[in-house]
Write a protein that holds these residues in place. Structure first.
Motif, PDB file in Angstrom:
ATOM      1  N   VAL A 232       0.862  -1.181   0.000  1.00 48.85           N
ATOM      2  CA  VAL A 232       0.000   0.000   0.000  1.00 48.85           C
ATOM      3  C   VAL A 232       0.899   1.233   0.000  1.00 48.85           C
ATOM      4  CG1 VAL A 232      -1.850   1.244   1.194  1.00 48.85           C
ATOM      5  CG2 VAL A 232      -1.737  -1.248   1.341  1.00 48.85           C
ATOM      6  N   GLU A 233       0.566   2.211  -0.844  1.00 53.17           N
ATOM      7  CA  GLU A 233       1.405   3.408  -0.940  1.00 53.17           C
ATOM      8  C   GLU A 233       0.542   4.656  -0.931  1.00 53.17           C
ATOM      9  OE1 GLU A 233       4.131   5.063  -4.500  1.00 53.17           O
ATOM     10  OE2 GLU A 233       4.855   3.167  -3.638  1.00 53.17           O
ATOM     11  N   ASN A 234       1.029   5.695  -0.231  1.00 52.50           N
ATOM     12  CA  ASN A 234       0.380   7.003  -0.325  1.00 52.50           C
ATOM     13  C   ASN A 234       1.413   8.019  -0.801  1.00 52.50           C
ATOM     14  OD1 ASN A 234       1.930   7.721   1.942  1.00 52.50           O
ATOM     15  ND2 ASN A 234       0.241   7.375   3.372  1.00 52.50           N
ATOM     16  N   PHE A 235       1.198   9.301  -0.576  1.00 51.55           N
ATOM     17  CA  PHE A 235       2.114  10.308  -1.097  1.00 51.55           C
ATOM     18  C   PHE A 235       3.523  10.193  -0.530  1.00 51.55           C
ATOM     19  CE2 PHE A 235      -1.796  12.879  -2.059  1.00 51.55           C
ATOM     20  CZ  PHE A 235      -1.556  12.989  -3.421  1.00 51.55           C
ATOM     21  N   THR A 236       3.648   9.777   0.735  1.00 49.86           N
ATOM     22  CA  THR A 236       4.953   9.842   1.380  1.00 49.86           C
ATOM     23  C   THR A 236       5.506   8.516   1.874  1.00 49.86           C
ATOM     24  OG1 THR A 236       3.917  10.321   3.526  1.00 49.86           O
ATOM     25  CG2 THR A 236       4.544  12.213   2.154  1.00 49.86           C
ATOM     26  N   THR A 237       4.691   7.473   1.947  1.00 50.83           N
ATOM     27  CA  THR A 237       5.175   6.215   2.505  1.00 50.83           C
ATOM     28  C   THR A 237       4.734   5.014   1.690  1.00 50.83           C
ATOM     29  OG1 THR A 237       3.249   6.089   3.980  1.00 50.83           O
ATOM     30  CG2 THR A 237       5.275   7.036   4.892  1.00 50.83           C
ATOM     31  N   HIS A 238       5.498   3.941   1.842  1.00 52.37           N
ATOM     32  CA  HIS A 238       5.192   2.654   1.208  1.00 52.37           C
ATOM     33  C   HIS A 238       5.162   1.605   2.311  1.00 52.37           C
ATOM     34  CE1 HIS A 238       5.427  -0.470  -1.990  1.00 52.37           C
ATOM     35  NE2 HIS A 238       6.071  -1.132  -1.052  1.00 52.37           N
ATOM     36  N   ARG A 239       4.071   0.871   2.410  1.00 55.79           N
ATOM     37  CA  ARG A 239       3.960  -0.164   3.433  1.00 55.79           C
ATOM     38  C   ARG A 239       3.723  -1.521   2.789  1.00 55.79           C
ATOM     39  NH1 ARG A 239       0.286   1.862   8.566  1.00 55.79           N
ATOM     40  NH2 ARG A 239       1.409   3.794   8.988  1.00 55.79           N
ATOM     41  N   VAL A 240       4.260  -2.549   3.432  1.00 54.07           N
ATOM     42  CA  VAL A 240       3.960  -3.921   3.040  1.00 54.07           C
ATOM     43  C   VAL A 240       3.330  -4.596   4.250  1.00 54.07           C
ATOM     44  CG1 VAL A 240       4.865  -6.135   2.263  1.00 54.07           C
ATOM     45  CG2 VAL A 240       5.826  -4.007   1.362  1.00 54.07           C
ATOM     46  N   LEU A 241       2.095  -5.043   4.115  1.00 48.03           N
ATOM     47  CA  LEU A 241       1.337  -5.652   5.209  1.00 48.03           C
ATOM     48  C   LEU A 241       1.377  -7.172   5.069  1.00 48.03           C
ATOM     49  CD1 LEU A 241      -1.818  -3.341   4.972  1.00 48.03           C
ATOM     50  CD2 LEU A 241       0.254  -2.969   6.330  1.00 48.03           C
ATOM     51  N   THR A 242       1.713  -7.857   6.159  1.00 51.65           N
ATOM     52  CA  THR A 242       1.791  -9.314   6.123  1.00 51.65           C
ATOM     53  C   THR A 242       0.852  -9.986   7.126  1.00 51.65           C
ATOM     54  OG1 THR A 242       3.677  -9.245   7.656  1.00 51.65           O
ATOM     55  CG2 THR A 242       4.181  -9.320   5.302  1.00 51.65           C
ATOM     56  N   ASP A 243       0.196  -9.188   7.957  1.00 46.98           N
ATOM     57  CA  ASP A 243      -0.764  -9.743   8.909  1.00 46.98           C
ATOM     58  C   ASP A 243      -1.911 -10.401   8.137  1.00 46.98           C
ATOM     59  OD1 ASP A 243      -3.259  -9.675  10.667  1.00 46.98           O
ATOM     60  OD2 ASP A 243      -1.727  -9.042  12.103  1.00 46.98           O
ATOM     61  N   ALA A 244      -2.289 -11.610   8.536  1.00 51.00           N
ATOM     62  CA  ALA A 244      -3.328 -12.359   7.821  1.00 51.00           C
ATOM     63  C   ALA A 244      -4.641 -11.586   7.757  1.00 51.00           C
ATOM     64  CB  ALA A 244      -3.550 -13.714   8.492  1.00 51.00           C
ATOM     65  N   ARG A 245      -4.935 -10.793   8.779  1.00 50.29           N
ATOM     66  CA  ARG A 245      -6.182 -10.017   8.790  1.00 50.29           C
ATOM     67  C   ARG A 245      -6.144  -8.897   7.753  1.00 50.29           C
ATOM     68  NH1 ARG A 245      -5.802  -8.551  14.967  1.00 50.29           N
ATOM     69  NH2 ARG A 245      -3.661  -8.314  14.183  1.00 50.29           N
ATOM     70  N   ASP A 246      -4.975  -8.267   7.602  1.00 52.47           N
ATOM     71  CA  ASP A 246      -4.818  -7.231   6.581  1.00 52.47           C
ATOM     72  C   ASP A 246      -4.992  -7.828   5.186  1.00 52.47           C
ATOM     73  OD1 ASP A 246      -4.192  -5.120   8.363  1.00 52.47           O
ATOM     74  OD2 ASP A 246      -2.134  -5.832   8.506  1.00 52.47           O
ATOM     75  N   ILE A 247      -4.380  -8.983   4.976  1.00 54.30           N
ATOM     76  CA  ILE A 247      -4.450  -9.632   3.662  1.00 54.30           C
ATOM     77  C   ILE A 247      -5.883 -10.024   3.340  1.00 54.30           C
ATOM     78  CG2 ILE A 247      -3.712 -11.642   2.323  1.00 54.30           C
ATOM     79  CD1 ILE A 247      -1.082 -11.534   4.013  1.00 54.30           C
ATOM     80  N   ASP A 248      -6.571 -10.611   4.314  1.00 59.28           N
ATOM     81  CA  ASP A 248      -7.962 -11.011   4.091  1.00 59.28           C
ATOM     82  C   ASP A 248      -8.843  -9.807   3.780  1.00 59.28           C
ATOM     83  OD1 ASP A 248     -10.214 -13.037   4.309  1.00 59.28           O
ATOM     84  OD2 ASP A 248     -10.808 -11.633   5.878  1.00 59.28           O
ATOM     85  N   PHE A 249      -8.632  -8.714   4.498  1.00 59.36           N
ATOM     86  CA  PHE A 249      -9.416  -7.501   4.253  1.00 59.36           C
ATOM     87  C   PHE A 249      -9.234  -7.036   2.819  1.00 59.36           C
ATOM     88  CE2 PHE A 249      -9.839  -2.933   3.921  1.00 59.36           C
ATOM     89  CZ  PHE A 249     -11.024  -2.661   4.597  1.00 59.36           C
ATOM     90  N   HIS A 250      -8.001  -6.963   2.349  1.00 61.29           N
ATOM     91  CA  HIS A 250      -7.734  -6.469   1.001  1.00 61.29           C
ATOM     92  C   HIS A 250      -8.195  -7.450  -0.074  1.00 61.29           C
ATOM     93  CE1 HIS A 250      -5.234  -3.538   3.182  1.00 61.29           C
ATOM     94  NE2 HIS A 250      -5.386  -2.785   2.113  1.00 61.29           N
ATOM     95  N   LEU A 251      -8.133  -8.735   0.208  1.00 64.73           N
ATOM     96  CA  LEU A 251      -8.673  -9.716  -0.741  1.00 64.73           C
ATOM     97  C   LEU A 251     -10.174  -9.515  -0.926  1.00 64.73           C
ATOM     98  CD1 LEU A 251      -6.766 -12.956   0.334  1.00 64.73           C
ATOM     99  CD2 LEU A 251      -6.689 -11.895  -1.939  1.00 64.73           C
TER     100      LEU A 251
END
Length: 279
Positions: A232-251
């Motif tokens: 996930v990226e916004n104007f100033t930062t880039h994040r990589v999420l590996t929590d299973a709950r984050d992944i499920d939400f985005h799926l």
């Protein structure tokens, strides 16, 4: 609905562990800061989770507090992962975005199925050279970028699209296709490239017209790499999420947008209509 932020949780845990180590040795924050030549506010921000310490910061802190070997290694490993997962785009630009593009290519090379949702720009893997040049020439968010090298690195990533063992599913909003990155010729060529790439057997290209009702609001873009991580990226930062709950939400979020999108001949007809409007 808010996504669970694994990054914030890990940073908070690291902050608490560093605060505990300091108090275990009976040292005040002021004393620790003085011995390290830091400001007391830096210690405070790290220990309250308001700032992400660098790997060097943690090495200095554990050198001062002297925990056991296993705990020291665990802290150093955690902060290294934390900084890898949350990166300042300002710092990435200093290092050169072509370097970052090569890093993304390495991650993508180990991805069997890449799902990409973009509400505001054409995804990098689908961009023409001129469109990418316009993206990397933005005066504020891309200031200081070596444009030619960044474009070349982005185009190099696109060879993955022609590897039949890899699968790609893109969903792009109408808004992303209407924003003018470059002039008429640039947008016309970009629409044509999208239409051509949509015919690849391993590429599924979905477009989300404004006329289509969607159950969720497209807040930001994101990439899902298999089912192991989300970028996930916004104007100033880039994040990589590996929590299973984050992944499920985005799926689930991706499925909402993908189910509402148009594909195939209908999508190509829509691109042709947009091309005429851009002309």
């Amino acid at each position: 609905m808010t996504t669970p932020e694994s990054f914030e949780r890990i940073r908070a845990e690291l902050a608490e562990d560093l605060r505990r180590l300091r108090t275990d040795v009976g040292m005040s924050g002021v004393t620790a800061a003085t011995r390290l030549g830091w400001s007391q506010s830096k210690i405070s921000k790290i220990e309250t989770g308001r700032a992400t310490p660098s790997s060097d910061d943690v090495r200095q802190l554990v050198g001062l507090y002297r925990p056991g070997r296993d705990e020291r290694l665990a802290l150093e490993t955690r902060v290294a992962e934390l900084n890898d997962r949350y990166r300042s785009l300002r710092m990435l630009r200093k290092r050169g975005l072509e370097h970052e593009q090569r890093g993304i290519k390495r991650v993508e090379s180990s991805t069997t199925l890449l799902r990409v949702f973009e509400p505001s720009t054409v995804p990098g893997l689908l961009q023409t050279a001129e469109y990418a040049r316009a993206v990397f020439s933005r005066p504020l968010s891309c200031a200081g970028v070596d444009v030619a090298r960044a474009v070349a690195a982005r185009l190099d990533r696109q060879s993955a699209l022609f590897q039949p063992e890899r699968s790609f599913h893109f969903v792009i909003t109408e808004a992303a296709l209407r924003w003018r990155m470059g002039g008429t010729a640039t947008m016309t060529a970009q629409m044509d490239r999208l239409a051509n790439l949509s015919t690849l057997s391993n590429v599924r290209l979905g477009l989300l017209p404004w006329r289509v009702e969607v159950p969720e609001f497209p807040n930001n873009g994101f990439d899902i790499r298999d089912e192991r991580e989300v970028a996930v990226e916004n104007f100033t930062t880039h994040r990589v999420l590996t929590d299973a709950r984050d992944i499920d939400f985005h799926l689930r979020m991706f499925a909402y947008f993908a189910d509402a999108a148009i594909y195939g001949d209908e999508a190509r007809a829509f691109l042709a209509e947009l091309t005429r409007e851009h002309a």
